[in-house]
Design an enzyme around this catalytic site. Structure first.
Site: not given
Ligand SMILES: *Cc1c(COP(=O)(O)O)cnc(C)c1O
Length: 325
Positions: A72-74
């Site tokens: 879920q890396s921005n």
């Protein structure tokens, strides 16, 4: 000032405004810097870093960018969009939840939706590996880069979170953007801190001033400031200034919880508080933790005067939150 090449992606200045209800309630003059509203790829602090990183990638003649991160890396989301705009391929090594010593029991985010959906929309070649520690993830990323090179790609490697000296440089410049918007300096600037280039850039910008940048740790890594000092060495070379020691980076661990991206009822309460006081959304991994810590520091009377909450974004992650709040 140096002429460091920049590839334009975000709309600046990002808004700066006062949080009136929370100021009254907390007894501080509280302002917010809206890097959730960069106007780029769902917003967030990575847009600033990517303007310099993408310019450097293009200058190097690369046709492919390789990075790594949590699923879920921005950063991967915003990098995917930046590569699409620049006409570069983007490959990323991801693990649902990399950990420091042991896996997190209750993750704050699911492995689908949120940023993962957006990565697909932006065309990221997202490689998902079984969970391991952060060093395992960095090793996967290098293997992926070598795989791309074996197929003839010219690869530009970007470390986790875009935290290279150029990433930090973007936040050194962001402090100038803030100064031009604000009539008076702030006493404290509170923000979520993880891979470090946000904090390194701000720390160099405010060194020797009355403004204290306070990074709220989102990773339970006690020696993380050593990594920050390392990023700072490169920034110091860029700026022709003396490097700052690890002890110069003020990190507060009060909201970190049992692990990176671990579910936390206190963080969720802080998210609800901001939403119901000011109508502003925060995320469970970064900005919610930073605000949780800010509330706790205000309650302890550890903050006074003019305080800035630097919203670093992360809102797309909220749409993958495991909840319940
Ligand atoms: C990456 C990120 C941070 C941390 O910034 P670093 O420069 O990696 O320390 C904070 N908030 C959000 C929403 C992020 O995506």
């Amino acid at each position: 000032m140096l002429a460091t090449p920049r590839f334009p992606l975000i709309q600046t200045p990002t808004p700066l405004h006062r949080l009136g209800r929370l100021s009254n309630e907390l007894g501080v003059d509280l302002w917010i810097k809206r890097d959730d509203l960069t106007g780029f790829a769902g917003g967030g602090n990575k847009g600033r870093k990517l303007e310099y990183l993408l310019a450097d990638a293009l200058r190097s003649g690369a046709d492919t960018v390789v990075t790594c991160g949590a699923l879920q890396s921005n950063f991967i989301r915003q990098l995917g969009a930046a590569c699409a705009v620049a006409g570069l391929k983007c490959a990323a090594a991801a693990m649902a939840l990399p950990y420091l010593e042991r896996p997190v029991q209750e993750p704050a985010l699911r492995a689908t939706g949120g940023n993962v959906l957006l990565d697909e929309i932006f065309g990221v070649d997202l490689r998902i590996y079984p969970d391991g520690d952060w060093d395992d993830l960095y090793a996967r990323s290098e293997v992926l880069a070598l795989e791309c090179e074996a197929k003839g790609a010219r690869v530009y490697r970007i470390p986790v979170g875009g935290s290279s000296p150029l990433g930090a440089y973007s936040f050194y410049i962001a402090a100038q953007e803030l100064a031009a918007q604000s009539e008076e300096p702030f006493d404290a600037i509170v923000f979520a801190s993880s891979s470090g280039s946000t904090q390194v850039g701000l720390a160099y910008a405010y060194a020797g001033t009355t403004t204290q940048p306070i990074g709220i740790a989102c990773d339970p890594e006690p020696d993380i400031a050593e990594d920050f000092a390392e990023i700072g060495l490169g920034l110091a070379r860029l700026l022709h200034v003396n490097p700052m020691p690890a002890s110069a980076f003020r990190l507060d661990f009060r909201a970190v919880g049992p692990g990176y991206a671990a579910w936390s009822p206190e963080t969720n309460r802080a998210i609800v508080k901001m939403a119901r006081s000011e109508g502003i959304l925060l995320d469970p991994v970064y900005s919610g933790k930073a605000f949780e810590a800010l509330l706790s520091m205000a309650a302890d009377r550890a903050l006074s005067g003019r305080v800035l909450f630097w919203h670093t974004g992360g809102v797309p992650g909220l749409f993958a939150a495991t909840g319940p709040l």
